[in-house]
Design a protein around this motif. Structure first.
Motif, PDB file in Angstrom:
ATOM      1  N   GLY A  65     -27.905  -3.721 -21.903  1.00 29.68           N
ATOM      2  CA  GLY A  65     -27.724  -5.199 -21.938  1.00 29.68           C
ATOM      3  C   GLY A  65     -26.248  -5.515 -21.474  1.00 29.68           C
ATOM      4  O   GLY A  65     -25.913  -6.767 -21.190  1.00 29.68           O
ATOM      5  N   ARG A  66     -25.194  -4.634 -21.197  1.00 37.72           N
ATOM      6  CA  ARG A  66     -24.091  -4.887 -20.633  1.00 37.72           C
ATOM      7  C   ARG A  66     -23.951  -5.057 -19.122  1.00 37.72           C
ATOM      8  O   ARG A  66     -25.055  -4.562 -18.416  1.00 37.72           O
ATOM      9  N   THR A  67     -23.302  -5.890 -18.652  1.00 32.55           N
ATOM     10  CA  THR A  67     -23.014  -6.001 -17.269  1.00 32.55           C
ATOM     11  C   THR A  67     -21.639  -5.257 -16.695  1.00 32.55           C
ATOM     12  O   THR A  67     -20.559  -5.338 -17.392  1.00 32.55           O
ATOM     13  N   VAL A  68     -21.995  -4.443 -16.042  1.00 35.23           N
ATOM     14  CA  VAL A  68     -20.810  -3.524 -15.578  1.00 35.23           C
ATOM     15  C   VAL A  68     -20.583  -3.883 -13.903  1.00 35.23           C
ATOM     16  O   VAL A  68     -21.100  -3.967 -13.128  1.00 35.23           O
ATOM     17  N   LEU A  69     -19.109  -3.928 -13.659  1.00 37.19           N
ATOM     18  CA  LEU A  69     -18.646  -4.442 -12.454  1.00 37.19           C
ATOM     19  C   LEU A  69     -18.627  -3.068 -11.553  1.00 37.19           C
ATOM     20  O   LEU A  69     -18.035  -2.054 -11.912  1.00 37.19           O
ATOM     21  N   LEU A  70     -19.452  -2.986 -10.455  1.00 36.23           N
ATOM     22  CA  LEU A  70     -19.562  -1.890  -9.596  1.00 36.23           C
ATOM     23  C   LEU A  70     -18.303  -1.895  -8.438  1.00 36.23           C
ATOM     24  O   LEU A  70     -17.823  -1.028  -8.113  1.00 36.23           O
ATOM     25  N   GLU A  71     -18.272  -3.095  -7.850  1.00 37.59           N
ATOM     26  CA  GLU A  71     -17.189  -3.124  -6.711  1.00 37.59           C
ATOM     27  C   GLU A  71     -16.650  -4.481  -6.450  1.00 37.59           C
ATOM     28  O   GLU A  71     -17.405  -5.687  -6.802  1.00 37.59           O
ATOM     29  N   LEU A  72     -15.552  -4.876  -6.059  1.00 34.20           N
ATOM     30  CA  LEU A  72     -15.103  -6.122  -5.254  1.00 34.20           C
ATOM     31  C   LEU A  72     -15.319  -6.084  -3.574  1.00 34.20           C
ATOM     32  O   LEU A  72     -14.956  -5.046  -3.104  1.00 34.20           O
ATOM     33  N   THR A  73     -15.802  -6.810  -3.198  1.00 33.88           N
ATOM     34  CA  THR A  73     -15.952  -7.039  -1.670  1.00 33.88           C
ATOM     35  C   THR A  73     -15.069  -8.233  -1.025  1.00 33.88           C
ATOM     36  O   THR A  73     -15.442  -9.256  -1.578  1.00 33.88           O
ATOM     37  N   SER A  74     -14.751  -8.139   0.183  1.00 33.05           N
ATOM     38  CA  SER A  74     -13.746  -9.212   0.813  1.00 33.05           C
ATOM     39  C   SER A  74     -14.161  -9.314   2.208  1.00 33.05           C
ATOM     40  O   SER A  74     -15.183  -8.469   2.781  1.00 33.05           O
ATOM     41  N   GLU A  75     -13.300 -10.152   2.807  1.00 34.82           N
ATOM     42  CA  GLU A  75     -13.600 -10.512   4.179  1.00 34.82           C
ATOM     43  C   GLU A  75     -13.692  -9.156   4.997  1.00 34.82           C
ATOM     44  O   GLU A  75     -13.214  -8.082   5.085  1.00 34.82           O
ATOM     45  N   GLY A  76     -14.641  -9.093   6.114  1.00 36.60           N
ATOM     46  CA  GLY A  76     -15.005  -7.890   7.026  1.00 36.60           C
ATOM     47  C   GLY A  76     -15.821  -7.125   6.338  1.00 36.60           C
ATOM     48  O   GLY A  76     -16.169  -5.937   6.962  1.00 36.60           O
ATOM     49  N   HIS A  77     -16.292  -7.325   4.883  1.00 38.97           N
ATOM     50  CA  HIS A  77     -17.188  -6.389   4.412  1.00 38.97           C
ATOM     51  C   HIS A  77     -18.755  -6.713   4.467  1.00 38.97           C
ATOM     52  O   HIS A  77     -19.205  -7.989   4.868  1.00 38.97           O
ATOM     53  N   THR A  78     -19.480  -5.777   4.328  1.00 38.78           N
ATOM     54  CA  THR A  78     -20.963  -6.323   4.560  1.00 38.78           C
ATOM     55  C   THR A  78     -21.838  -5.617   3.089  1.00 38.78           C
ATOM     56  O   THR A  78     -21.084  -4.800   2.214  1.00 38.78           O
ATOM     57  N   LEU A  79     -22.911  -6.332   2.760  1.00 41.30           N
ATOM     58  CA  LEU A  79     -23.539  -6.171   1.461  1.00 41.30           C
ATOM     59  C   LEU A  79     -25.126  -6.342   1.930  1.00 41.30           C
ATOM     60  O   LEU A  79     -25.711  -7.024   2.671  1.00 41.30           O
ATOM     61  N   GLN A 127     -20.827   3.076   7.173  1.00 38.81           N
ATOM     62  CA  GLN A 127     -20.686   2.511   5.683  1.00 38.81           C
ATOM     63  C   GLN A 127     -21.558   3.271   4.874  1.00 38.81           C
ATOM     64  O   GLN A 127     -21.062   3.346   3.735  1.00 38.81           O
ATOM     65  N   LEU A 128     -22.675   3.448   5.068  1.00 38.29           N
ATOM     66  CA  LEU A 128     -23.711   3.985   4.144  1.00 38.29           C
ATOM     67  C   LEU A 128     -23.114   5.458   3.794  1.00 38.29           C
ATOM     68  O   LEU A 128     -22.892   5.900   2.415  1.00 38.29           O
ATOM     69  N   ALA A 129     -22.478   6.164   4.771  1.00 37.64           N
ATOM     70  CA  ALA A 129     -21.861   7.540   4.544  1.00 37.64           C
ATOM     71  C   ALA A 129     -20.694   7.367   3.606  1.00 37.64           C
ATOM     72  O   ALA A 129     -20.596   8.302   2.547  1.00 37.64           O
ATOM     73  N   ASP A 130     -20.026   6.384   3.896  1.00 36.77           N
ATOM     74  CA  ASP A 130     -18.513   6.156   3.083  1.00 36.77           C
ATOM     75  C   ASP A 130     -19.045   6.030   1.628  1.00 36.77           C
ATOM     76  O   ASP A 130     -18.407   6.260   0.569  1.00 36.77           O
ATOM     77  N   ARG A 131     -20.080   5.135   1.516  1.00 36.88           N
ATOM     78  CA  ARG A 131     -20.521   4.726   0.103  1.00 36.88           C
ATOM     79  C   ARG A 131     -20.966   5.982  -0.711  1.00 36.88           C
ATOM     80  O   ARG A 131     -20.666   5.921  -1.960  1.00 36.88           O
ATOM     81  N   ILE A 132     -21.629   6.883  -0.023  1.00 36.78           N
ATOM     82  CA  ILE A 132     -21.898   8.187  -0.660  1.00 36.78           C
ATOM     83  C   ILE A 132     -20.881   8.860  -1.175  1.00 36.78           C
ATOM     84  O   ILE A 132     -20.737   9.404  -2.259  1.00 36.78           O
ATOM     85  N   VAL A 133     -19.739   8.902  -0.271  1.00 35.75           N
ATOM     86  CA  VAL A 133     -18.576   9.669  -0.494  1.00 35.75           C
ATOM     87  C   VAL A 133     -17.929   9.007  -1.651  1.00 35.75           C
ATOM     88  O   VAL A 133     -17.169   9.812  -2.661  1.00 35.75           O
ATOM     89  N   ALA A 134     -17.887   7.589  -1.803  1.00 36.23           N
ATOM     90  CA  ALA A 134     -17.200   7.133  -2.789  1.00 36.23           C
ATOM     91  C   ALA A 134     -17.749   7.190  -4.169  1.00 36.23           C
ATOM     92  O   ALA A 134     -17.364   7.454  -5.004  1.00 36.23           O
ATOM     93  N   LEU A 135     -19.051   7.138  -4.015  1.00 33.36           N
ATOM     94  CA  LEU A 135     -19.970   7.399  -5.319  1.00 33.36           C
ATOM     95  C   LEU A 135     -19.808   8.767  -5.811  1.00 33.36           C
ATOM     96  O   LEU A 135     -19.506   8.836  -6.978  1.00 33.36           O
ATOM     97  N   THR A 136     -19.694   9.803  -5.064  1.00 39.12           N
ATOM     98  CA  THR A 136     -19.740  10.975  -5.173  1.00 39.12           C
ATOM     99  C   THR A 136     -18.226  11.126  -5.901  1.00 39.12           C
ATOM    100  O   THR A 136     -18.096  11.953  -6.961  1.00 39.12           O
TER     101      THR A 136
END
Length: 230
Positions: A65-79, A127-136
């Motif tokens: 039931g907790r909420t966890v912050l995963l990421e902050l995103t700003s100008e120039g980014h996609t979701l 972008q998808l590859a970078d997110r996999i690297v960041a998650l790892t």
């Protein structure tokens, strides 16, 4: 061991002017006030967001039931690219921290542009590859890095997103609470408080309410890239 800090690649520099114009023509531009819900976990993933300005938080509830912050995103980014490509429901919620403007591009239009615009195709794949690297890296750091190093890496991310990154002793706003900063680093409230105390006592940072001064930004950057302690 050297750790990979979060990638802050911007579509505004990765894409041609023609592709950005095509995205704007096919999408809808919306400005949200601060603390507005853009989309919620489990909802339909029928669009991709291109952030024009502002700051948004990406969060997800846990099984307790907790909420966890995963990421902050700003100008120039996609979701939302992966959901638009696979049709899977949203895996997280997105809420604005400050007034933010985004282009909402429908999944069908997005997929057509990915197929016909090579620069957008390359950007999305990277972008998808970078997110996999960041998650790892995040999974590794959870067991291999000190709490202080993990907080340092998040502070460097905030610095690199700000317009103060070239200052000698940059003071940056904290758009989130210290508890949320700890969630972002995968730490408990106590672990976060201890890490910040160590950084203050070592003279690396000074903290005030909702802002922090990086007294020794290079020391902090080196710490962010290592597993070590002060």
């Amino acid at each position: 061991m050297q750790y990979v800090l979060a990638v802050t690649r911007s579509y505004t520099t990765a894409l041609s002017d023609e592709t950005i114009a095509a995205i704007r023509d096919a999408g809808t531009t919306t400005t949200y006030p601060a603390r507005a819900w853009v989309f919620s976990v489990g909802s339909d993933s029928g669009s991709v967001l291109f952030v024009e300005s502002g700051l948004l938080r990406v969060e997800r509830p846990t099984s307790t039931g907790r909420t966890v912050l995963l990421e902050l995103t700003s100008e120039g980014h996609t979701l939302g690219e992966l959901g638009a490509m696979t049709g899977a429901p949203r895996s997280a919620s997105v809420i604005t921290i400050e007034p933010s403007t985004v282009i909402t591009l429908g999944a069908d239009a997005f997929n057509r542009l990915v197929e016909t615009r090579p620069d957008l195709n390359r950007y999305v794949m990277r972008q998808l590859a970078d997110r996999i690297v960041a998650l790892t890296s995040q999974l590794i750091e959870a067991s291999d890095r000190s709490a202080t190093a993990r907080v340092a890496s998040r502070l460097i991310e905030l610095l690199d997103r700000s317009d103060r990154r070239n200052d000698r002793e940059p003071t940056i706003p904290l758009p989130i609470s210290q508890q949320e900063l700890g969630q972002w680093a995968g730490l408990s409230r106590e672990g976060t408080a201890k890490a910040l105390r160590e950084l203050r006592e070592a003279g690396v940072v000074r903290t005030r309410r909702m802002e922090i001064t990086l007294v020794q930004p290079e020391t902090l950057r080196e710490l962010a890239r290592s597993a070590g302690r002060l």
